[in-house]
Design an enzyme around this catalytic site. Structure first.
Site, PDB file in Angstrom:
ATOM      1  N   GLY A 131      -5.198  -4.640   7.224  1.00 47.06           N
ATOM      2  CA  GLY A 131      -6.256  -3.640   7.267  1.00 47.06           C
ATOM      3  C   GLY A 131      -7.337  -3.938   8.285  1.00 47.06           C
ATOM      4  CB  THR A 166      -0.826   0.038   1.314  1.00 48.32           C
ATOM      5  OG1 THR A 166      -1.769  -1.018   1.331  1.00 48.32           O
ATOM      6  CG2 THR A 166      -1.572   1.361   1.498  1.00 48.32           C
TER       7      THR A 166
HETATM    8  N1  ASP Z   1      -3.640  -2.196   4.411  1.00 50.26           N
HETATM    9  C1  ASP Z   1      -3.919  -2.825   3.153  1.00 50.26           C
HETATM   10  C2  ASP Z   1      -5.214  -3.563   3.248  1.00 50.26           C
HETATM   11  O1  ASP Z   1      -5.468  -4.183   4.255  1.00 50.26           O
HETATM   12  C3  ASP Z   1      -2.908  -3.760   2.640  1.00 50.26           C
HETATM   13  C4  ASP Z   1      -1.479  -3.582   3.011  1.00 50.26           C
HETATM   14  O2  ASP Z   1      -1.056  -2.489   3.384  1.00 50.26           O
HETATM   15  O3  ASP Z   1      -0.720  -4.552   2.904  1.00 50.26           O
HETATM   16  O4  ASP Z   1      -5.942  -3.572   2.286  1.00 50.26           O
END
Ligand code: ASP
Length: 366
Positions: free
Chosen positions: A270, A216
């Protein structure tokens, strides 16, 4: 616990931010010709954001709007086919479809916009900006979000690359022994250089489950007037159930900006960030007087407390996943922290962009 070395290191980082800042952002009264005291601009991002902080810093230094600056910064990564966790080239969901999540917040106008499960648009952060600027809503999802994006002039394109399609095909083939999809070994093809769709040797904590890469981009900036903005954008969890929404497009979870206090965003699991209202918590802790680093660490302790599921804990009872926060306050102090050691964040201050070690709660392996 934060190690002493890290405490010193992160305190030093904060000290630099504070030392180059020229005081608080409150207007100076009675000083002719000086309307506001100045802050040294700072852009902070997740570890994949060195180019993003560079761009955001340059734009605010040239007087550009803070939100335009961070969005322009993350667009570089959204358009990069080689970053498999964001925008074009992001890993797809269970059906092989790339679904993107993004949110933006503009401090000075208190504006917020977001999109979730958006398909076919390379730069979801720009659609989130359009939601904020041109609608009375904050969050659009799925087909409605795409129809809105098209109406605003965004092109619908194929977001899968040859590489991400190959990884998805291989992941699908390995899902079951009883379906008709053949693994590379079964079909006599050369095995691709990834394991079940993930990178070889991937650490459990660099991924969602030891297989699915984490990623992300979050980017936040403060300009010399103490105005703030932030953006978070992602393709989310690889191979996710279609329709799954992570923290990135949830205002208060994957991103929060309060122009009186600071800006914060997250990467990592997340679901854990949503349950603890992560980025909003960091802002409230900073409002109560904590430094960005300490606020991030405290919000991470809440993630640990909320991790009650045995399947999400290691033998020592600690989370078997990682969460990262990146924060900057109104005076230009900044910090990043993760549950586990070894994480880094990107920062640009004084015109120099670099990566710094995040503070952390637990040493890897513990
Ligand atoms: N935070 C993001 C999600 O859960 C993914 C990540 O940062 O790896 O969609």
């Amino acid at each position: 616990m934060t190690s002493r070395r890290d405490f010193l290191r992160t305190s030093a980082g904060v000290g630099v931010g504070a030392a180059v800042g020229l005081g608080s952002a409150r207007p100076l009264r009675g000083a002719p010709g000086v309307l506001r005291s100045r802050v040294a601009p700072v852009a902070i991002a997740s570890g994949n954001g060195t180019e993003a902080v560079d761009t955001a810093f340059r734009m605010v230094s040239e007087g550009g709007d803070t939100l335009d600056a961070v969005v322009e910064g993350v667009n570089i990564v959204e358009r990069d086919p080689n970053d498999t966790s964001v925008g074009f080239g992001g890993l797809p969901n269970l059906d092989g479809v790339v679904q993107l999540d993004s949110s933006v917040m503009h401090g000075p106008s208190r504006g917020a916009g977001a999109v979730a499960c958006l398909e076919g648009i390379k730069t979801p952060s720009r659609v989130a900006v359009d939601v904020m600027r041109y609608t009375d809503h904050v969050l659009l999802v799925g087909r409605g979000a795409q129809r809105f994006a098209v109406s605003m002039g965004h092109a619908v394109e194929n977001l899968l690359t040859d590489g991400t399609r190959r990884r998805w095909i291989e992941w699908r083939a390995r899902m079951s022994d009883t379906d008709d999809y053949l693994t590379p070994e079964e079909s006599g093809q050369e095995a691709p250089p990834f394991r079940n769709g993930g990178d070889p040797g991937m650490d459990m904590l660099d991924s969602h489950d030891g297989v699915r890469p984490q990623g992300t981009i979050n980017c936040n900036v403060v300009n010399r007037d103490g105005d703030l903005s932030g953006v978070t954008t992602t393709s989310g969890l690889a191979w996710k159930i279609p329709g799954r929404v992570g923290d990135s497009p949830i205002v208060g979870a994957g991103l929060y900006v309060d122009n009186d206090v600071g800006a914060c965003g997250s990467t990592g699991r997340g679901e854990a960030v949503i349950k603890t209202c992560g980025s909003h918590s960091v802002i409230e802790l900073m409002r109560a007087g904590m430094s960005p680093t300490d606020a991030c660490l405290e919000a991470l302790r809440r993630v640990v407390t909320f991790t009650t599921e045995a399947r999400l804990r290691n033998a020592a009872g600690r989370p078997n996943f990682n969460v990262n926060y990146y924060a900057v306050n109104k005076s230009g102090e900044y910090g990043g922290a993760a549950i586990w050691s070894g994480a880094r964040f990107a920062v640009c201050s004084g015109g120099e962009s670099r990566r710094e070690d995040s503070a952390y709660l637990f040493e890897r392996g513990s």
